[in-house]
Design a protein around this motif. Sequence first.
Motif, PDB file in Angstrom:
ATOM      1  N   GLU A   1       0.799  -1.227   0.000  1.00  0.00           N
ATOM      2  CA  GLU A   1       0.000   0.000   0.000  1.00  0.00           C
ATOM      3  C   GLU A   1       0.833   1.280   0.000  1.00  0.00           C
ATOM      4  OE1 GLU A   1      -3.339   0.123  -0.203  1.00  0.00           O
ATOM      5  OE2 GLU A   1      -3.408  -2.052  -0.327  1.00  0.00           O
ATOM      6  N   LEU A   2       2.053   1.231   0.537  1.00  0.00           N
ATOM      7  CA  LEU A   2       2.823   2.468   0.683  1.00  0.00           C
ATOM      8  C   LEU A   2       4.176   2.422  -0.013  1.00  0.00           C
ATOM      9  CD1 LEU A   2       3.133   5.293   2.117  1.00  0.00           C
ATOM     10  CD2 LEU A   2       4.359   4.036   3.890  1.00  0.00           C
ATOM     11  N   ILE A   3       4.974   1.456   0.330  1.00  0.00           N
ATOM     12  CA  ILE A   3       6.374   1.468  -0.100  1.00  0.00           C
ATOM     13  C   ILE A   3       6.524   1.339  -1.613  1.00  0.00           C
ATOM     14  CG2 ILE A   3       8.590   0.267   0.105  1.00  0.00           C
ATOM     15  CD1 ILE A   3       7.802   1.966   2.557  1.00  0.00           C
ATOM     16  N   LYS A   4       5.920   0.318  -2.205  1.00  0.00           N
ATOM     17  CA  LYS A   4       6.098   0.093  -3.640  1.00  0.00           C
ATOM     18  C   LYS A   4       5.455   1.171  -4.504  1.00  0.00           C
ATOM     19  CE  LYS A   4       6.830  -4.834  -3.125  1.00  0.00           C
ATOM     20  NZ  LYS A   4       6.262  -6.178  -3.267  1.00  0.00           N
ATOM     21  N   PRO A   5       4.202   1.550  -4.251  1.00  0.00           N
ATOM     22  CA  PRO A   5       3.560   2.530  -5.137  1.00  0.00           C
ATOM     23  C   PRO A   5       4.164   3.933  -5.063  1.00  0.00           C
ATOM     24  CG  PRO A   5       1.894   1.398  -3.811  1.00  0.00           C
ATOM     25  CD  PRO A   5       3.234   1.002  -3.299  1.00  0.00           C
ATOM     26  N   ARG A   6       4.669   4.326  -3.904  1.00  0.00           N
ATOM     27  CA  ARG A   6       5.109   5.708  -3.739  1.00  0.00           C
ATOM     28  C   ARG A   6       6.615   5.879  -3.841  1.00  0.00           C
ATOM     29  NH1 ARG A   6       1.971   8.363   1.157  1.00  0.00           N
ATOM     30  NH2 ARG A   6       3.438  10.000   0.623  1.00  0.00           N
ATOM     31  N   GLY A   7       7.347   4.824  -4.107  1.00  0.00           N
ATOM     32  CA  GLY A   7       8.800   4.907  -4.252  1.00  0.00           C
ATOM     33  C   GLY A   7       9.162   5.487  -5.607  1.00  0.00           C
ATOM     34  N   PRO A   8      10.423   5.690  -5.913  1.00  0.00           N
ATOM     35  CA  PRO A   8      11.566   5.362  -5.065  1.00  0.00           C
ATOM     36  C   PRO A   8      11.765   6.394  -3.953  1.00  0.00           C
ATOM     37  CG  PRO A   8      12.348   6.345  -7.102  1.00  0.00           C
ATOM     38  CD  PRO A   8      10.835   6.218  -7.214  1.00  0.00           C
TER      39      PRO A   8
ATOM     40  N   ARG B   1      14.081   8.504  -1.352  1.00  0.00           N
ATOM     41  CA  ARG B   1      15.428   9.093  -1.355  1.00  0.00           C
ATOM     42  C   ARG B   1      16.099   9.034   0.007  1.00  0.00           C
ATOM     43  NH1 ARG B   1      12.319  12.431  -4.540  1.00  0.00           N
ATOM     44  NH2 ARG B   1      12.892  12.439  -6.724  1.00  0.00           N
ATOM     45  N   SER B   2      15.293   8.911   1.050  1.00  0.00           N
ATOM     46  CA  SER B   2      15.895   8.896   2.390  1.00  0.00           C
ATOM     47  C   SER B   2      14.965   8.189   3.373  1.00  0.00           C
ATOM     48  CB  SER B   2      16.142  10.323   2.884  1.00  0.00           C
ATOM     49  OG  SER B   2      14.902  10.974   3.123  1.00  0.00           O
ATOM     50  N   LEU B   3      15.526   7.824   4.491  1.00  0.00           N
ATOM     51  CA  LEU B   3      14.745   7.228   5.562  1.00  0.00           C
ATOM     52  C   LEU B   3      13.718   8.230   6.082  1.00  0.00           C
ATOM     53  CD1 LEU B   3      14.176   4.946   7.533  1.00  0.00           C
ATOM     54  CD2 LEU B   3      16.023   5.821   8.964  1.00  0.00           C
ATOM     55  N   ALA B   4      14.073   9.493   6.106  1.00  0.00           N
ATOM     56  CA  ALA B   4      13.153  10.527   6.574  1.00  0.00           C
ATOM     57  C   ALA B   4      11.879  10.569   5.731  1.00  0.00           C
ATOM     58  CB  ALA B   4      13.841  11.901   6.571  1.00  0.00           C
ATOM     59  N   GLU B   5      12.000  10.385   4.409  1.00  0.00           N
ATOM     60  CA  GLU B   5      10.829  10.352   3.536  1.00  0.00           C
ATOM     61  C   GLU B   5       9.908   9.179   3.895  1.00  0.00           C
ATOM     62  OE1 GLU B   5      11.999  10.210  -0.529  1.00  0.00           O
ATOM     63  OE2 GLU B   5      12.420  12.341  -0.633  1.00  0.00           O
ATOM     64  N   VAL B   6      10.509   8.020   4.157  1.00  0.00           N
ATOM     65  CA  VAL B   6       9.727   6.838   4.519  1.00  0.00           C
ATOM     66  C   VAL B   6       9.040   7.057   5.864  1.00  0.00           C
ATOM     67  CG1 VAL B   6       9.842   4.374   5.082  1.00  0.00           C
ATOM     68  CG2 VAL B   6      11.194   5.294   3.190  1.00  0.00           C
ATOM     69  N   GLU B   7       9.750   7.631   6.824  1.00  0.00           N
ATOM     70  CA  GLU B   7       9.166   7.894   8.133  1.00  0.00           C
ATOM     71  C   GLU B   7       7.999   8.867   8.038  1.00  0.00           C
ATOM     72  OE1 GLU B   7      12.637   9.185  10.256  1.00  0.00           O
ATOM     73  OE2 GLU B   7      13.058   7.163  10.975  1.00  0.00           O
ATOM     74  N   LEU B   8       8.150   9.910   7.234  1.00  0.00           N
ATOM     75  CA  LEU B   8       7.083  10.888   7.075  1.00  0.00           C
ATOM     76  C   LEU B   8       5.857  10.271   6.406  1.00  0.00           C
ATOM     77  CD1 LEU B   8       6.115  13.789   7.394  1.00  0.00           C
ATOM     78  CD2 LEU B   8       7.195  14.314   5.205  1.00  0.00           C
ATOM     79  N   ALA B   9       6.077   9.502   5.348  1.00  0.00           N
ATOM     80  CA  ALA B   9       4.955   8.850   4.672  1.00  0.00           C
ATOM     81  C   ALA B   9       4.262   7.847   5.593  1.00  0.00           C
ATOM     82  CB  ALA B   9       5.465   8.141   3.420  1.00  0.00           C
ATOM     83  N   THR B  10       5.016   7.171   6.420  1.00  0.00           N
ATOM     84  CA  THR B  10       4.433   6.220   7.358  1.00  0.00           C
ATOM     85  C   THR B  10       3.574   6.951   8.391  1.00  0.00           C
ATOM     86  OG1 THR B  10       6.309   4.709   7.092  1.00  0.00           O
ATOM     87  CG2 THR B  10       4.968   4.428   9.073  1.00  0.00           C
ATOM     88  N   ALA B  11       4.050   8.073   8.866  1.00  0.00           N
ATOM     89  CA  ALA B  11       3.308   8.857   9.851  1.00  0.00           C
ATOM     90  C   ALA B  11       2.014   9.411   9.259  1.00  0.00           C
ATOM     91  CB  ALA B  11       4.168   9.984  10.394  1.00  0.00           C
ATOM     92  N   GLU B  12       2.058   9.741   7.956  1.00  0.00           N
ATOM     93  CA  GLU B  12       0.861  10.258   7.291  1.00  0.00           C
ATOM     94  C   GLU B  12      -0.228   9.216   7.277  1.00  0.00           C
ATOM     95  OE1 GLU B  12       2.236  11.412   3.425  1.00  0.00           O
ATOM     96  OE2 GLU B  12       3.022  13.288   4.123  1.00  0.00           O
TER      97      GLU B  12
END
Length: 71
Positions: free
Chosen positions: A51-58, A60-71
């Motif tokens: 639902e999150l990682i594959k569709p919204r990648g690539p 660029r940083s861990l911070a981007e992943v953390e922010l998207a996860t929090a959203e």
Amino acid sequence: MLRAPIESTQYTSFRFTTHLLAAGIDASIGTVGDALDNALMESQIGLYKTELIKPRGPWRSLAEVELATAE
């Protein structure tokens, strides 16, 4: 298949448990061979990736992943 020596596995388990306790998280109370908690986690991780990682990648940083996860 390479396997870690028992001593290193026990050390990793001990360190992991120490980190959980420091964060105020209880370790799993399942018995040896009880995969119910693992199955739930595997399912959750699969959904997270689908639902999150594959569709919204690539990413660029861990911070981007953390922010998207929090959203």
